[in-house]
Motif scaffolding. Structure first.
Motif, PDB file in Angstrom:
ATOM      1  N   PRO A 201      66.961 -15.870  86.609  1.00 27.88           N
ATOM      2  CA  PRO A 201      66.646 -14.990  85.644  1.00 27.88           C
ATOM      3  C   PRO A 201      65.134 -14.476  85.782  1.00 27.88           C
ATOM      4  CG  PRO A 201      66.653 -17.269  84.765  1.00 27.88           C
ATOM      5  CD  PRO A 201      67.188 -17.245  86.237  1.00 27.88           C
ATOM      6  N   GLY A 202      64.929 -13.417  84.958  1.00 29.19           N
ATOM      7  CA  GLY A 202      63.574 -13.051  85.039  1.00 29.19           C
ATOM      8  C   GLY A 202      63.469 -11.561  84.476  1.00 29.19           C
ATOM      9  N   THR A 203      62.410 -10.959  84.714  1.00 26.65           N
ATOM     10  CA  THR A 203      62.126  -9.593  84.366  1.00 26.65           C
ATOM     11  C   THR A 203      61.763  -8.687  85.556  1.00 26.65           C
ATOM     12  OG1 THR A 203      61.013 -10.301  82.169  1.00 26.65           O
ATOM     13  CG2 THR A 203      60.535  -8.119  82.965  1.00 26.65           C
ATOM     14  N   ILE A 204      62.607  -7.634  85.477  1.00 27.81           N
ATOM     15  CA  ILE A 204      62.448  -6.495  86.293  1.00 27.81           C
ATOM     16  C   ILE A 204      61.684  -5.250  85.802  1.00 27.81           C
ATOM     17  CG2 ILE A 204      63.297  -4.802  87.990  1.00 27.81           C
ATOM     18  CD1 ILE A 204      65.916  -6.650  87.938  1.00 27.81           C
ATOM     19  N   HIS A 205      60.497  -4.769  86.714  1.00 26.61           N
ATOM     20  CA  HIS A 205      59.580  -3.861  86.024  1.00 26.61           C
ATOM     21  C   HIS A 205      59.974  -2.559  86.778  1.00 26.61           C
ATOM     22  CE1 HIS A 205      56.913  -6.912  83.982  1.00 26.61           C
ATOM     23  NE2 HIS A 205      57.257  -7.464  85.227  1.00 26.61           N
ATOM     24  N   ILE A 206      60.047  -1.402  86.000  1.00 26.33           N
ATOM     25  CA  ILE A 206      60.461  -0.209  86.372  1.00 26.33           C
ATOM     26  C   ILE A 206      59.301   0.939  86.005  1.00 26.33           C
ATOM     27  CG2 ILE A 206      61.861   1.655  86.410  1.00 26.33           C
ATOM     28  CD1 ILE A 206      63.420  -1.477  85.298  1.00 26.33           C
ATOM     29  N   TYR A 207      58.742   1.705  86.976  1.00 31.55           N
ATOM     30  CA  TYR A 207      57.768   2.572  86.817  1.00 31.55           C
ATOM     31  C   TYR A 207      58.128   3.834  86.985  1.00 31.55           C
ATOM     32  CZ  TYR A 207      54.949  -1.821  86.249  1.00 31.55           C
ATOM     33  OH  TYR A 207      54.773  -2.986  85.880  1.00 31.55           O
ATOM     34  N   PHE A 208      57.927   4.855  86.065  1.00 35.00           N
ATOM     35  CA  PHE A 208      58.071   6.324  86.365  1.00 35.00           C
ATOM     36  C   PHE A 208      56.600   7.152  86.420  1.00 35.00           C
ATOM     37  CE2 PHE A 208      62.095   4.986  84.172  1.00 35.00           C
ATOM     38  CZ  PHE A 208      63.127   5.606  85.358  1.00 35.00           C
ATOM     39  N   SER A 209      56.594   8.004  87.286  1.00 39.01           N
ATOM     40  CA  SER A 209      55.460   8.933  87.429  1.00 39.01           C
ATOM     41  C   SER A 209      55.812  10.339  87.055  1.00 39.01           C
ATOM     42  CB  SER A 209      55.022   8.898  88.845  1.00 39.01           C
ATOM     43  OG  SER A 209      55.535   9.735  89.660  1.00 39.01           O
TER      44      SER A 209
END
Length: 242
Positions: A201-209
């Motif tokens: 388990p954990g966190t997935i980070h998503i970045y948009f530009s």
């Protein structure tokens, strides 16, 4: 510790399969009944992904949503490092989509049948298949439906930030004048490491530009220029946030 991760992985896969059967008809039926049923189909795909993620302890931190206008179609490009990228897409992108997928995935029982409703399959070794998939994607974009592509062409199991980009998505953007939306996915490969089937388990980070507009590309080789610009942008996003 490893035995607990194995137990957790078995649990996560089991939950995924159970939810797949629960939501199968709700996902497939609307889009079979009507082409306009895609929005309903994606509501249930997101519900499947969100319930699964909650039950297995995976969360998503999404940054840059202010750059998105979900009333417009985009060609989303992302870095593909993990099988966990699959639930990332519906969790991060709150609009109807079609994805380019390897034809081999369509052969997976039940899962392949479901995904076939929202994917354009391509056999990259077959020129006719590639041409047919491009034409299908042109039609999809002209209907105002977004497309998501992993421009590396395969999962990146190397130590490189990105594999070289294939040019298909960028030819498509120029032909249809569709903005390209870079999406950096950070951390999915930490929850499911390269070459491993073990989850945690954990966190997935998503970045948009900001979107990259094909009409701003000038020069003798616009496909190459657009490809290089998108590669540089996505690479910079990954290196900034890793």
């Amino acid at each position: 510790m490893k035995i607990f991760r194995i137990i957790y992985t078995i649990y996560a896969v089991g939950v995924f399969v159970i939810l797949m059967f629960v939501f199968c008809l709700f996902i497939v039926t609307p889009i079979l009944i009507s082409p306009q049923g895609g929005k309903v189909t994606f509501f249930f795909i997101r519900l499947w992904a969100s319930i699964w993620s909650f039950l297995v302890g995976i969360s998503y931190d999404i940054q840059g949503k202010e750059h998105l206008d979900f009333t417009k179609p985009y060609i989303y490009i992302f870095n593909h490092r993990s099988s966990l990228d699959l639930p990332v897409i519906p969790m991060a992108i709150k609009q109807e989509l079609r994805a380019i997928g390897k034809k081999e995935i369509s052969k997976i029982p039940v899962f392949g049948f479901i995904v076939s409703r929202v994917a354009v399959w391509v056999d990259r070794k077959d020129t006719a298949s590639r041409k047919a998939s491009v034409q299908r994607l042109v039609e999809i974009l002209r209907k105002g439906i977004s497309v998501v592509v992993a421009p590396e062409g395969t999962r990146n199991d190397s130590g490189q930030t990105l594999l070289p980009f294939q040019s298909g998505a960028f030819r498509l953007a120029l032909e249809t004048q569709t903005p390209i939306m870079p999406m950096a996915v950070i951390g999915a490969d930490r929850l499911m490491r390269r070459g491993s089937l073990i989850l945690r388990p954990g966190t997935i980070h998503i970045y948009f530009s900001t979107p990259i507009l094909p009409e701003n590309i000038k020069g003798d080789n616009p496909v190459e220029q657009l490809t290089e610009k998108c590669f540089s942008r996505l690479e910079a996003m990954i290196l900034t946030h890793e």
